[in-house]
Design a protein around this motif. Structure first.
Motif, PDB file in Angstrom:
ATOM      1  N   MET A  12       0.991  -1.518   0.100  1.00 28.14           N
ATOM      2  CA  MET A  12      -0.021  -0.227  -0.402  1.00 28.14           C
ATOM      3  C   MET A  12       0.337   1.952  -0.199  1.00 28.14           C
ATOM      4  SD  MET A  12      -3.085   1.003   2.314  1.00 28.14           S
ATOM      5  CE  MET A  12      -4.126  -0.228   2.022  1.00 28.14           C
ATOM      6  N   MET A  13       2.198   1.523   0.666  1.00 29.02           N
ATOM      7  CA  MET A  13       2.665   2.231   0.615  1.00 29.02           C
ATOM      8  C   MET A  13       3.798   2.662  -0.366  1.00 29.02           C
ATOM      9  SD  MET A  13       3.875   5.155   2.523  1.00 29.02           S
ATOM     10  CE  MET A  13       3.891   3.990   4.161  1.00 29.02           C
ATOM     11  N   ALA A  14       4.057   1.428  -0.772  1.00 28.40           N
ATOM     12  CA  ALA A  14       4.320   1.427  -2.771  1.00 28.40           C
ATOM     13  C   ALA A  14       3.481   2.206  -3.467  1.00 28.40           C
ATOM     14  CB  ALA A  14       4.845  -0.003  -2.741  1.00 28.40           C
ATOM     15  N   SER A  15       2.225   1.316  -3.590  1.00 22.90           N
ATOM     16  CA  SER A  15       0.978   2.682  -4.513  1.00 22.90           C
ATOM     17  C   SER A  15       0.989   3.953  -4.105  1.00 22.90           C
ATOM     18  CB  SER A  15      -0.249   1.452  -3.714  1.00 22.90           C
ATOM     19  OG  SER A  15      -0.078   0.435  -4.152  1.00 22.90           O
ATOM     20  N   ALA A  16       0.995   4.031  -3.221  1.00 25.41           N
ATOM     21  CA  ALA A  16       0.839   5.129  -2.646  1.00 25.41           C
ATOM     22  C   ALA A  16       1.948   6.651  -2.648  1.00 25.41           C
ATOM     23  CB  ALA A  16       0.363   5.600  -1.041  1.00 25.41           C
ATOM     24  N   VAL A  17       2.897   5.439  -2.672  1.00 27.13           N
ATOM     25  CA  VAL A  17       3.692   6.511  -3.284  1.00 27.13           C
ATOM     26  C   VAL A  17       3.873   7.071  -4.984  1.00 27.13           C
ATOM     27  CG1 VAL A  17       6.696   6.494  -3.989  1.00 27.13           C
ATOM     28  CG2 VAL A  17       5.640   6.138  -1.935  1.00 27.13           C
ATOM     29  N   LEU A  18       4.060   5.405  -5.800  1.00 25.93           N
ATOM     30  CA  LEU A  18       3.751   5.673  -6.920  1.00 25.93           C
ATOM     31  C   LEU A  18       2.350   6.472  -7.292  1.00 25.93           C
ATOM     32  CD1 LEU A  18       4.724   4.567  -9.439  1.00 25.93           C
ATOM     33  CD2 LEU A  18       3.121   3.503  -9.423  1.00 25.93           C
ATOM     34  N   VAL A  19       1.368   7.226  -6.848  1.00 25.91           N
ATOM     35  CA  VAL A  19       1.012   7.359  -7.190  1.00 25.91           C
ATOM     36  C   VAL A  19       1.155   9.168  -7.149  1.00 25.91           C
ATOM     37  CG1 VAL A  19      -1.153   8.381  -6.736  1.00 25.91           C
ATOM     38  CG2 VAL A  19      -2.042   6.640  -6.669  1.00 25.91           C
ATOM     39  N   GLY A  20       1.140   8.536  -5.680  1.00 27.50           N
ATOM     40  CA  GLY A  20       2.234  10.616  -4.844  1.00 27.50           C
ATOM     41  C   GLY A  20       2.941  11.072  -6.432  1.00 27.50           C
ATOM     42  N   VAL A  21       4.493  10.029  -7.304  1.00 26.39           N
ATOM     43  CA  VAL A  21       4.610  10.603  -7.921  1.00 26.39           C
ATOM     44  C   VAL A  21       4.557  10.988  -9.624  1.00 26.39           C
ATOM     45  CG1 VAL A  21       6.353   9.610  -9.278  1.00 26.39           C
ATOM     46  CG2 VAL A  21       7.151   9.338  -6.698  1.00 26.39           C
ATOM     47  N   VAL A  22       3.237   9.932  -9.930  1.00 32.35           N
ATOM     48  CA  VAL A  22       2.166  10.538 -11.283  1.00 32.35           C
ATOM     49  C   VAL A  22       1.635  12.065 -10.569  1.00 32.35           C
ATOM     50  CG1 VAL A  22       0.507   9.874 -12.843  1.00 32.35           C
ATOM     51  CG2 VAL A  22       1.690   8.217 -11.904  1.00 32.35           C
TER      52      VAL A  22
END
Length: 125
Positions: A12-22
């Motif tokens: 979930m943390m990795a997904s949140a970071v990826l969404v933030g980067v996008v």
């Protein structure tokens, strides 16, 4: 070599970071595009190339702030040409009068507007 196993919290943390980067990337691209568009707009003191004439040789010419400029996004736009396919009606009715008109009986007896029918024919060459 062992595969990396992530817990649900790590996923979930990795997904949140990826969404933030996008999101940050999209915002920066939007800001860059907007800034580039602003650079294209004529600035006070610059004249469009078509109005400089052959004698100016690319020199800057002063333009009064009241003079319309090419690409000026702050000035009022002229009325676009009337499209015969667009129905335009300015609403001048009193909103309270409209609300009083639509009683429960009228609302229940109202019929929806018919949807326009569109047909497409593809003709082979």
């Amino acid at each position: 070599m062992q595969p990396i196993r992530l817990t649900p919290a790590q996923k979930m943390m990795a997904s949140a970071v990826l969404v933030g980067v996008v999101i940050v990337g999209g915002a920066s691209v939007t800001a860059a595009a907007f800034a580039g568009r602003l650079d294209d707009v004529a600035k006070v003191g610059d004249a469009p190339a078509a109005k400089l004439g052959p004698a100016s040789h690319g020199r800057s010419v002063e333009v009064s702030p009241d003079a319309p400029r090419q690409g000026d996004v702050t000035r009022a736009r002229s009325t676009p040409e009337v499209d015969p396919d667009v129905v335009l009606k300015e609403l001048t009715d009193d909103p309270d009068g409209v609300a009083d008109y639509w009683t429960q009986e009228r609302i229940q007896g109202a019929n929806p507007m018919p949807m326009p029918q569109v047909s497409v024919s593809i003709v082979p060459d």
